[in-house]
Enzyme design. Structure first.
Site, PDB file in Angstrom:
ATOM      1  N   SER A   1      30.609  38.076  46.698  1.00 43.82           N
ATOM      2  CA  SER A   1      31.330  36.838  46.997  1.00 43.82           C
ATOM      3  C   SER A   1      30.749  36.083  48.197  1.00 43.82           C
ATOM      4  CB  SER A   1      32.815  37.127  47.214  1.00 43.82           C
ATOM      5  OG  SER A   1      33.431  37.511  46.014  1.00 43.82           O
TER       6      SER A   1
ATOM      7  N   SER B   1      41.198  41.427  47.212  1.00 47.65           N
ATOM      8  CA  SER B   1      40.809  42.283  46.098  1.00 47.65           C
ATOM      9  C   SER B   1      41.422  43.660  46.285  1.00 47.65           C
ATOM     10  CB  SER B   1      39.277  42.349  45.980  1.00 47.65           C
ATOM     11  OG  SER B   1      38.905  42.898  44.728  1.00 47.65           O
TER      12      SER B   1
ATOM     13  N   LYS C   1      45.928  43.340  45.952  1.00 48.85           N
ATOM     14  CA  LYS C   1      46.323  42.155  45.203  1.00 48.85           C
ATOM     15  C   LYS C   1      47.831  42.041  44.994  1.00 48.85           C
ATOM     16  CE  LYS C   1      42.004  41.400  42.700  1.00 48.85           C
ATOM     17  NZ  LYS C   1      41.380  41.189  41.383  1.00 48.85           N
TER      18      LYS C   1
ATOM     19  N   GLY D   1      46.954  46.584  36.861  1.00 52.81           N
ATOM     20  CA  GLY D   1      47.038  46.263  38.274  1.00 52.81           C
ATOM     21  C   GLY D   1      46.661  44.830  38.567  1.00 52.81           C
ATOM     22  N   GLY D   2      46.022  44.637  39.724  1.00 52.97           N
ATOM     23  CA  GLY D   2      45.739  43.292  40.202  1.00 52.97           C
ATOM     24  C   GLY D   2      44.711  42.523  39.401  1.00 52.97           C
TER      25      GLY D   2
ATOM     26  N   THR E   1      35.203  44.998  34.090  1.00 49.24           N
ATOM     27  CA  THR E   1      35.418  44.065  35.201  1.00 49.24           C
ATOM     28  C   THR E   1      34.665  44.482  36.465  1.00 49.24           C
ATOM     29  OG1 THR E   1      37.463  45.186  35.858  1.00 49.24           O
ATOM     30  CG2 THR E   1      37.652  43.312  34.351  1.00 49.24           C
TER      31      THR E   1
ATOM     32  N   TYR F   1      31.356  45.088  38.638  1.00 45.88           N
ATOM     33  CA  TYR F   1      30.001  44.522  38.575  1.00 45.88           C
ATOM     34  C   TYR F   1      29.045  45.203  39.565  1.00 45.88           C
ATOM     35  CZ  TYR F   1      31.459  41.730  42.649  1.00 45.88           C
ATOM     36  OH  TYR F   1      31.917  41.325  43.885  1.00 45.88           O
TER      37      TYR F   1
END
EC number: 1.1.1.25
Length: 299
Positions: free
Chosen positions: A31, A76, A80, A142-143, A241, A243
């Site tokens: 990010s 994250s 979350k 979950g989140g 999900t 990476y």
């Protein structure tokens, strides 16, 4: 890994606006690469930094957003859902999901948003894939799993078989199924992830399998919830999900099975980031520019 030279100078000064990412673990995150290069490309005086924050540190970290007059933060795992009591407001989608991945600070008022579901669905569209009317098997409530389930249902997925272990997220899984069945056109069912025969059966008839758990990410990078490639079929989508690592154990199993469409979470990360970028800056992220940087990085 995350240092990409773009030829552009990012100048920090007394007017630089700070945005964070609060999670644990966090040092693998791409990010900062994404957002800081987008800021530089558009000439915006922002800086995006990672902060290793777990549930225990979270209350003081959220106070710091106000104290330091940060513009906001991404949130994250494992924060979350835990972050919600410390915020002033939730937007409609975050309220529905009871999960937050983006905080916006407006003069001390903190509003929580969730962009994960939007990012997930957009990442499939970017690949030319349409899962409208199809069946999804989803592991994790979950989140990440919650907004994926909600957004998929909103956008027309016909059936969702949700699997979760009998842990602290089980009640959230019950809630997710109830909301999907009552407030969307999709039909959701809840299953125990411990029942491997049931998971195998549901995978045999699904169009897309999504792993929204942390299995496959450090320190579980050598693990996958589906170890037998015969559980998959060629004309399906397998989507992890996670990476980091770029190719997870799940992806290796899916490729061994000859699955046509196998993805990690990079596309989802990019598109959810673009939605968060818009919330903070009011401007559109240069998505294709950032996509080329992120994918080129490991070519």
């Amino acid at each position: 890994m995350n240092n990409i030279h773009t030829g552009k100078n990012i100048s920090l000064n007394g007017h630089t606006i700070l945005i964070g990412l609060m999670a644990d673990p966090i040092r693998h995150s791409m990010s900062p690469t994404m957002h800081n290069n987008a800021f530089a490309k558009l000439g915006l005086n922002y800086a995006y930094l990672c902060f290793e924050i777990d549930n225990q540190k979270l209350p003081k970290a959220i106070d710091a957003i106000r104290t330091l007059d940060m513009r906001g933060s991404n949130i994250s795992m494992p924060n979350k859902q835990k972050v919600i009591p410390y915020l002033d407001r939730l937007d409609e989608s975050a309220e529905l999901c009871q999960a937050v991945n983006t905080i916006v600070n407006d003069h001390g008022i903190l509003t929580g948003y969730t962009t994960d579901g939007i990012g997930f669905m957009q990442s499939l569209k970017d690949e030319g894939l349409d899962i409208t009317g199809q069946k999804m098997v989803l592991t994790g409530a979950g989140g990440a799993g919650t907004p994926i389930a909600m957004q998929a249902a909103i956008e027309g997925v016909k059936e969702i078989a949700l699997f979760n272990i009998d842990d602290d997220k089980w009640e959230n899984a019950v809630r997710n199924v109830k909301i999907i069945n009552e407030k969307t056109g999709a039909h959701a069912t809840l299953h125990h992830l411990e029942d491997q025969a049931d998971l195998k059966k549901e995978l045999a008839s699904c169009d897309i399998y999504v792993d929204a758990t942390g299995v496959g990410m450090k320190p579980l990078e050598d693990m996958t919830l589906v170890e037998d490639p015969t559980w998959f079929h060629q004309d399906m989508i397998v989507y992890d999900t996670v990476y980091a690592p770029r190719e997870t154990k799940l992806m290796q199993v899916a490729k061994q099975a000859g699955v046509d469409h196998v993805f990690n979470g990079l596309g989802m990360m990019l598109e959810q980031g673009a939605a968060a970028f818009k919330l903070w800056t009011g401007q559109d992220m240069p998505v294709e520019y950032i996509r080329n940087l992120l994918f080129k990085e490991e070519d």
